[in-house]
Design a protein around this motif. Structure first.
Motif, short mmCIF file in Angstrom:
data_model
loop_
_atom_site.label_atom_id
_atom_site.label_comp_id
_atom_site.label_asym_id
_atom_site.label_seq_id
_atom_site.Cartn_x
_atom_site.Cartn_y
_atom_site.Cartn_z
N GLU A 54 0.81 -1.24 0.06
CA GLU A 54 -0.06 -0.10 0.08
C GLU A 54 1.01 1.30 -0.22
O GLU A 54 0.63 2.38 -0.82
N ALA A 69 1.31 4.11 -3.10
CA ALA A 69 1.35 5.56 -2.68
C ALA A 69 2.22 6.40 -3.17
O ALA A 69 2.09 7.41 -3.78
N THR A 81 -2.36 4.92 -6.45
CA THR A 81 -3.25 4.50 -5.44
C THR A 81 -4.52 4.24 -5.88
O THR A 81 -5.49 3.35 -5.66
#
Length: 433
Positions: free
Chosen positions: A289, A293, A298
């Motif tokens: 994750e 980003a 994302t």
């Protein structure tokens, strides 16, 4: 490990290849006395979802269809041992600090051992090298029956879990694997890649290349309007707009799956009309994750979290292209599942996938961002070609990944191992683990 190959016998079409000798045809399973009794031992079982569990479940089903009496010895999710519907569960404790969801079996479970010995299996087939392997070896030795072992995992790709040095970690794996397999009567591997690896380790036991089969009734494209609507609903549940293409990956989110590279490739390709869907969960999710980003993608990545095993075919059906970059696969079972559901493949070049990915036919293997971007554009910008490759992927799965052949190939190994082993009167040792 959910886990795990120019058309050499290293993929699904290689059927029961024995590198050291020719296997005789299987003898009749059901004798006038009773069916062949097979004990499958595995550290991994439901509710865990990975390639080992999928392989053992498929094997169990196919052996039963061939007339065998099959039971499973595995680990419980707690301290209590129990027996339920042909599955013996040994009490165990968590080993998650070593590997996510791993467990270590308790040293004593006298009643389970007594029940197995009283049942008197004809063959023990171990599917893991740790807790249940100790039990498998003990039971086989006590009853003087063959011990067959399937080597599912390329452990040297997991050195980051137990060694700061990859070189030292590989030496540990080599010694450990050679020692474990030297105590077996036969070894089954899913691809030639693994067979060559074990030969390099100095393993001298008979090696049989038998790819895991697939339930092609379960893993298939959508057939009904209801199934097509379900795929659309899954997309909508993730906020994916109609018309966008789904790049799908089904995997445990772990470092060795190399999903960082998939994110990098998606960022470089920079296609606003695509969404990457990572089906599954695991300890490496926070890092993935964070990487998405940092790459600024994302909004083009979706994490589904844990998915029930029964629902996995639904997720394949909502995809357009299956992507992956793992180099730790022994067979690449998820790639085969994707093909059976009609998805073209775009994956990192790896010998274990050489017979699965037929270049330009069922998909492509890539090396580097330029190849990934070029092949992805060829798939997404030409709907006719993508449809042709989708049909080719499905046809290849139908032609080469038959679960029935998987069961028959393993049965041949059992019969050969029983024939080679000299008849010995079984000895009964004290019932203790």
């Amino acid at each position: 490990m959910r886990s795990g190959d120019a058309l050499a016998p290293s993929g699904c079409e290689s059927r029961g290849v024995n590198e050291n000798r020719t296997s005789p045809p299987p003898s009749q399973v059901i004798s006038p006395q009773r069916p062949l009794r097979v004990l499958l031992t595995t550290d991994w079982w439901e509710p865990v979802v990975n390639g080992v569990v999928a392989s053992v479940q498929t094997l169990r089903r196919e052996l039963i269809a061939l007339g065998c009496d099959v039971r499973v010895l595995t680990l419980s999710q707690g301290l209590r041992s129990r027996n339920e519907e042909g599955v013996y569960r040994l009490g165990s404790v968590s080993a998650s600090m070593v590997y996510d969801r791993a467990r270590i079996g308790m040293p004593t479970a006298r009643r389970v051992l007594r029940d197995v010995l009283d049942w008197r299996p004809d063959v023990v087939h171990s599917q893991a090298e740790f807790s249940t392997y100790v039990w498998a070896r003990r039971i086989a030795r006590t009853l003087s029956i063959p011990l067959v072992h399937t080597y599912h995992t390329i452990y040297e790709d997991y050195t980051h879990y137990y060694s700061p040095s990859r070189t030292m970690g590989r030496k540990v794996v080599e010694t450990f694997s050679r020692r474990v397999l030297s105590r077996t009567d036969a070894v089954i591997v899913p691809t030639q890649k693994v067979s060559r690896l074990l030969t390099g380790y100095g393993v001298l036991r008979p090696l049989h290349v038998i790819p895991t089969g697939l339930d092609l009734e379960r893993f298939r494209p959508a057939r009904t309007e209801e199934e097509h609507a379900d795929a659309r609903a899954l997309r909508a549940s993730l906020g994916i707009e109609p018309g966008r293409k789904v790049l799908l990956s089904v995997s445990r989110l772990a470092k060795e799956k190399n999903l960082d590279e998939v994110l990098d490739m998606v960022a470089v390709a920079d296609r606003e009309d695509t969404v990457l869907v990572l089906v599954g969960d695991g300890p490496y999710r926070p890092e993935l994750e964070a990487r998405a980003a940092s790459l600024g993608i994302t909004d083009r990545v979706r994490f589904t979290g844990v998915v029930a095993p029964a629902d996995i075919p639904r997720w394949y059906r909502m995809g357009d292209v299956f992507v992956g970059a793992s180099l730790s696969e022994t067979q690449g079972l998820t790639f085969i599942e994707a093909m059976a559901c009609g998805l073209p493949l775009l994956c990192r070049r790896d010998p274990s996938l050489a017979s699965v990915v037929v270049e330009g036919v069922t998909g492509w293997q890539f090396e580097g961002a330029a190849q990934f971007t070029s092949h992805l554009s060829a798939l997404l910008d030409d709907p006719i070609r993508r449809e042709q490759m989708s049909r080719a992927a499905l046809d290849r799965a139908l032609d080469t990944c038959d679960a029935k052949e998987f069961g028959r190939g393993v049965l041949r190994v059992y019969q050969e191992a029983r024939g080679v082993r000299a008849p010995v009167i079984a000895r009964r040792e004290p019932v203790a683990a």
